[in-house]
Scaffold this active site. Structure first.
Site, PDB file in Angstrom:
ATOM      1  N   CYS A  30       0.868  -1.180   0.000  1.00 38.44           N
ATOM      2  CA  CYS A  30       0.000   0.000   0.000  1.00 38.44           C
ATOM      3  C   CYS A  30       0.902   1.226   0.000  1.00 38.44           C
ATOM      4  O   CYS A  30       2.020   1.172  -0.515  1.00 38.44           O
ATOM      5  CB  CYS A  30      -0.947  -0.025   1.197  1.00 38.44           C
ATOM      6  SG  CYS A  30      -0.117  -0.033   2.797  1.00 38.44           S
ATOM      7  N   MET A  31       0.447   2.326   0.585  1.00 41.26           N
ATOM      8  CA  MET A  31       1.234   3.555   0.550  1.00 41.26           C
ATOM      9  C   MET A  31       2.528   3.442   1.340  1.00 41.26           C
ATOM     10  O   MET A  31       3.544   4.026   0.978  1.00 41.26           O
ATOM     11  CB  MET A  31       0.405   4.716   1.111  1.00 41.26           C
ATOM     12  CG  MET A  31      -0.750   5.136   0.227  1.00 41.26           C
ATOM     13  SD  MET A  31      -0.217   5.907  -1.308  1.00 41.26           S
ATOM     14  CE  MET A  31       0.510   7.425  -0.687  1.00 41.26           C
TER      15      MET A  31
END
Length: 514
Positions: A30-31
């Site tokens: 993810c981020m």
């Protein structure tokens, strides 16, 4: 060493500590986190993994999550995947049985039991649903960020009357993705729910097709984009279920012709004559509700949102806000909720600085804070949460107090008419400055947001400094762990070590000292 080599070295250091390629079922990111689905959780060497220089912490959820930070994780993940494939290719066809008193079947059973127990703790119906929603919208964040920054730059150039021949091109670049975001939501939704992605995108594209302006539903003429991302999500879910029904009942000989046709036709008709209107009303209600909340109860709403966001993150419930943010950006050009929620990170930073000041003799936790603070200022809070405040207990609560104060500050200005918003989701802290937008000019918007961060820092610091530690906690923690354990018996050392950061391994533990 080049950047590529450093990233590969990081991946190479992580792989053996999570059990090697044979223990990896899937890899994603993810981020900020490398997310691994593992066959056997017991093969992970937590302490060694948390000690790696580039690892900010680890989180146990449905997947095993290694916090590397924004930017870094996007570069390490491909290298990690490549190493996994290389190692799998070099494995013998018949690997030797492990030298253990356990049989292979017993080892597999134990791993399955641990995996099932972990899933039972985390896979509640609500969390599973929210995780699916997040899987739909999180892949869109890089485009939202890029287009949001370009939109902010274009707005600045327009206000300054600079480069008038370039600003129309920048406006097109910034707006193109948002004009078609429903299509991307449809593709991701169908993929997440087990349908054919392009069929989900085809149905969602109906929502943004200009020709819907010639259609009436519920006595109203439809508007292109009506229903937005919520309508696209609903349309793609419906298309997925229709497609699955068709795959079950349509003969294979005509499946390639009948199934796509019926999927698009039936879900398209329901979208046009139902979902667009309903989702449009819901989207309008979200925008109206958010504006009313901040216009009438701004300070209180900001206090609640800023104070509760960190616990929401810990529970995974913050994912429910992603479609709300996206809907507000689609409607108004920015989300007024994100800058308030970002204050939670400011309280976390202030808390960490106070812990640093209070525990002057604890070199280990001070080292953790010094390494994690830069990321904290940029809105990456996992290292400070999992490595400092959450394991200590009380400081996590006082960090929430700082977030509540910063949120109340931003909410108060929204209540008096100075709205602060973000044109994209994902960044926080100082990294949010390039994405800020509002209704009173860029200068006022930056001032309010910056003031909120400052309030969050100060209140988080003061609350933690004066109320974050009991006397006993200071006695136990304000020592050098190496000096404290020198000369102690193994039993007494085991009793004192859980209060130190080393015992947390950077992972979320049961808060102590509350």
């Amino acid at each position: 060493m080049s950047t590529d080599n450093k990233n590969r070295a990081t991946a190479a250091a992580i792989l053996p500590l999570v059990g090697g390629a044979a223990n990896i079922d899937s890899v994603a990111h993810c981020m900020t986190r490398l997310r691994l689905t593992l066959h056997d959780r017991t093969l992970v060497q937590d302490e060694a993994l948390a000690a790696l220089p580039d690892v900010m912490g680890v989180v146990e959820d449905e997947t095993y999550q290694i916090v590397l930070g924004p930017g870094k994780v996007a570069r390490v993940t491909p290298e990690f995947e490549a190493l996994v494939e290389e190692e799998r290719a070099s494995l013998p066809d018949e690997p030797a049985a492990p030298q253990s008193t356990l049989t292979a079947d017993e080892l597999a059973d134990r791993g399955a039991e641990l995996k099932a127990a972990q899933k039972a703790r985390n896979q509640t119906p609500v969390k599973l649903f929210l995780r699916r929603i997040a899987n739909i919208f999180v892949p869109l964040i890089p485009a939202l960020i890029g287009c949001g920054i370009i939109a902010g730059l274009n707005g600045l150039l327009v206000n300054l009357a600079w480069l008038p021949s370039v600003t129309p091109a920048l406006a097109a670049i910034a707006s193109g993705f948002m004009a078609l975001i429903a299509v991307f939501v449809g593709i991701n939704t169908a993929k997440e729910f087990g349908g054919t992605p392009i069929l989900g995108g085809a149905v969602a594209a109906i929502i943004v097709f200009p020709g819907v302006a010639n259609i009436e539903a519920f006595g109203q003429t439809l508007s292109p984009g009506q229903g937005g991302v919520l309508g696209a999500l609903g349309a793609a879910v419906l298309a997925t279920y229709i497609e699955k029904w068709c795959r079950k009942w349509v003969p294979e000989a005509v499946d390639v012709l009948v199934t796509p046709t019926l999927t698009v036709l039936l879900s398209g008709l329901v979208t046009i004559f139902g979902l667009m209107f309903v989702a449009g009303e819901v989207s309008t209600a979200i925008g109206t509700g958010a504006n009313w909340l901040l216009d009438n109860t701004g300070a209180f709403a900001g206090l609640v949102l800023g104070g509760l966001f960190l616990p929401l993150v810990m529970l995974g419930l913050h994912q429910a806000l992603i479609p709300i943010h996206t809907t507000l950006i689609e409607q108004q050009g920015y989300t007024v909720l994100l800058p308030i929620l970002a204050m939670a990170g400011a309280g976390q930073v202030g808390c960490a600085i106070a812990v640093f000041k209070r525990l002057k003799r604890n070199t280990s936790i001070r080292t953790t804070i010094k390494s994690a603070l830069p990321a904290g200022f940029l809105g990456v809070g996992e290292p400070l949460i999992y490595g400092v405040s959450l394991p200590l207990g009380r400081p996590f609560i006082t960090a929430c107090v700082g977030g509540a104060a910063g949120g109340a500050f931003v909410g108060f200005f929204s209540m008096i008419g100075d709205k602060v918003g973000s044109t994209a989701i994902g960044p926080s802290g100082w990294a949010l400055f390039p994405l800020l937008d509002g209704n009173k000019g860029l200068g006022a918007t930056i001032a309010v947001y910056g003031g909120g961060l400052l309030v969050g820092y100060v209140v988080g610091f003061l609350a933690t400094y004066f109320f974050g530690f009991s006397k006993q906690m200071l006695v136990d923690l304000n020592t050098d762990p190496e000096d404290a354990t020198a000369g102690e018996s193994p039993t007494s050392r085991a009793e004192t070590e859980p209060a130190t950061p080393e015992a947390t391994d950077g992972r979320a533990k049961e808060p102590a000292g509350v």
